[in-house]
Design a protein around this motif. Structure first.
Motif: not given
Length: 232
Positions: A18, A109, A206
């Motif tokens: 993330d 990502g 995360e």
């Protein structure tokens, strides 16, 4: 003494990590969860390590330089190292053995290299989440030749693990340490693999998963040398 650890944490440099996984956020979350030691283990790279270590300076936490390497058999292996130079030596070889595929941030990502202030310094354009051209044995040898500890990662997972891809632990595996994911029972795997040291980490992509496994090692002192002595 008990040393609470999480030796499998990704930053925003891993394409599956993330964007909130910045050096300051990672270190502060680890401190909030009362961890004593963490390892940063991005996929096939170590370019965010120095920033995380700078953030941790003067704080009551150890940051172990690490990397998660994907072998040509699609097995993930964690390398833990005593210093930055060792892991950078490994990174240079990994980059030379990593097929070039351009990253597609909108699909898999972003891959952000950050500084100690969480500023984006650059974005790697080569896709990191792919197999190197090195075999399992070659990766373990590479890690050990650079003073590292080799740990086949998340052996309980149905993908990217030594058990899912090979179906067994090879007798000639040149390491005595295995890792399980946060989803499994540590005591069960310790009983099943009595000839190995079993560790369990979060594989955090995360912030909310950092330190979730609440595991500890018994060490003589709170330093990286004591941690490595347990594994050697």
């Amino acid at each position: 003494m008990k040393l609470y650890y999480d030796f499998h944490i990704h930053t925003a440099l891993s394409p599956c990590g993330d964007d909130s996984m910045t050096p300051n956020n990672i270190v502060n979350m680890a401190l909030i969860n009362e961890l004593d030691a963490i390892a940063i283990t991005d996929h096939n790279t170590a370019e965010n390590l120095e920033a995380v270590m700078k953030v941790a300076r003067g704080k009551d936490i150890i940051v172990i330089p690490g990397i998660e390497i994907e072998t040509k058999e699609e097995i993930h292996v964690i390398g833990l190292f005593p210093n930055l130079q060792s892991v950078y030596n490994v990174q240079n070889i990994i980059y030379s053995k990593l097929p070039y595929i351009k990253n597609k941030p909108n699909v898999v990502g972003n891959q952000y290299v950050l500084n100690e202030n969480d500023d984006i310094m650059k974005e790697l354009d080569r896709f990191l989440l792919i197999s190197t051209l090195l075999s399992l044995n070659e990766v373990i040898k590479l890690i050990k030749d650079n003073n590292g500890i080799a740990v086949p990662a998340h052996i309980d997972r149905p993908s990217y693990s030594i058990l899912s891809n090979l179906g067994f632990i090879p007798d000639d595996l040149n390491t005595s340490i295995l890792e399980i994911s946060r989803f499994s029972n540590l005591d069960v795997y310790k009983k099943q693999y009595k000839d190995y040291q079993i560790i369990q980490s979060s594989d955090a992509h995360e912030l909310g998963y950092i330190g979730i496994t609440k595991n500890y090692l018994e060490v003589k002192e709170k330093n990286i040398e004591s941690i490595f002595n347990i594994f050697n």
